[in-house]
Design a protein around this motif. Structure first.
Motif, PDB file in Angstrom:
ATOM      1  N   UNK A  78      -4.140   1.971  -9.757  1.00  0.00           N
ATOM      2  CA  UNK A  78      -3.317   2.118  -7.368  1.00  0.00           C
ATOM      3  C   UNK A  78      -2.632   0.496  -7.965  1.00  0.00           C
ATOM      4  N   UNK A  79      -1.605   0.796  -7.358  1.00  0.00           N
ATOM      5  CA  UNK A  79      -1.145  -0.574  -6.755  1.00  0.00           C
ATOM      6  C   UNK A  79      -1.125  -0.812  -5.553  1.00  0.00           C
ATOM      7  N   UNK A  80      -1.133  -2.391  -4.833  1.00  0.00           N
ATOM      8  CA  UNK A  80      -1.462  -2.220  -3.470  1.00  0.00           C
ATOM      9  C   UNK A  80      -0.686  -3.198  -3.339  1.00  0.00           C
ATOM     10  N   UNK A  81       0.311  -3.209  -2.480  1.00  0.00           N
ATOM     11  CA  UNK A  81       1.021  -4.024  -1.748  1.00  0.00           C
ATOM     12  C   UNK A  81       0.464  -5.110  -0.893  1.00  0.00           C
ATOM     13  N   UNK A  82       0.981  -6.398  -0.548  1.00  0.00           N
ATOM     14  CA  UNK A  82       0.703  -7.537   0.402  1.00  0.00           C
ATOM     15  C   UNK A  82       0.498  -6.999   1.157  1.00  0.00           C
ATOM     16  N   UNK A  83       1.715  -6.476   2.271  1.00  0.00           N
ATOM     17  CA  UNK A  83       1.323  -5.493   3.854  1.00  0.00           C
ATOM     18  C   UNK A  83      -0.380  -4.963   3.534  1.00  0.00           C
ATOM     19  N   UNK A  84      -0.153  -4.225   2.890  1.00  0.00           N
ATOM     20  CA  UNK A  84      -1.588  -3.758   2.469  1.00  0.00           C
ATOM     21  C   UNK A  84      -3.024  -4.438   2.323  1.00  0.00           C
TER      22      UNK A  84
END
Length: 219
Positions: free
Chosen positions: A157-163
């Motif tokens: 999984x990759x989670x962006x800074x906003x998340x």
């Protein structure tokens, strides 16, 4: 029903043993003005029924079934949890269909920075691997995420800074246990494939490669 788009970051305010079950109270920044008795609020992906609430908190009773199937039994006072109120008919559907019924508990087995994103690998129990698909949806601690890659029962999984800013993933580390909910459509497809045989096997699925071949799904 939920979307997996986390509304606010809450905090476990208290945990109380009540007759063998647990009563949990969650502090939250979510707007509670439209909440009613019996409403559902997803808390780290677990659908909880509101039994009491105030301007910035809500309480729910948790059954032994939920305690056995989720991470809630290991929660500590003060820990961060993801909060999402049930969706409305007018809600923008930004995630995917989430029921708040946790299928299993997974484990974070890799965590690292990936440019501005955070990269995680989660090892899921083998019994739910058949419901996972590369580029498909999965709910992790109540967050709707896309499975980037899949190796057996290990999903990346990759989670962006906003998340990262709006959820509790800053607390995830190697060995952390997380609530997993597979895409609800996968579960129904499995039952449909069984056809009339579904009524004959209440305990465990007998879907196999041989079954699929015998019924014309494989050539």
């Amino acid at each position: 029903m939920f979307t997996g788009i986390v509304e606010s970051l809450g905090k476990v305010e208290s945990l109380q043993s009540v007759g063998g079950d647990v009563r949990v109270r969650i502090q939250t920044d979510s707007d509670m003005s439209d909440v009613h008795l019996g409403d559902s609020i997803a808390t780290n992906g677990i659908c909880l029924t509101v039994i009491a609430w105030g301007d910035n908190w809500y309480a729910a009773d948790v059954s032994r079934e939920s305690l056995s199937r989720t991470t809630l039994g290991t929660w500590q006072v003060g820990q961060a949890v993801n909060v999402e109120k049930a969706m409305l008919p007018t809600t923008r559907f930004g995630g995917h269909i989430v029921s708040g019924h946790v299928d299993a508990v997974g484990e974070i087995t890799l965590a690292r920075q990936d440019a501005r994103s955070l990269y995680f690998e989660v090892t899921a129990p083998r019994e739910i691997a058949k419901y996972l698909a590369e580029k498909g949806s999965v709910t992790v601690d109540g967050i709707s995420l896309t499975i980037n890659h899949l190796r057996g029962n290990v999903l990346s999984l990759n989670l962006i800074p906003h998340t990262a800013e709006r959820t509790n993933i800053s607390t995830w580390k190697m060995g952390s246990r997380v609530n997993l909910e597979v895409d609800v459509l996968a579960r129904y497809i499995e039952r449909l494939l069984l056809g009339d045989k579904a009524a004959e096997q209440p305990q465990a699925s007998k879907i196999s490669m041989d079954f699929l071949a015998e019924n014309g799904f494989l050539k």
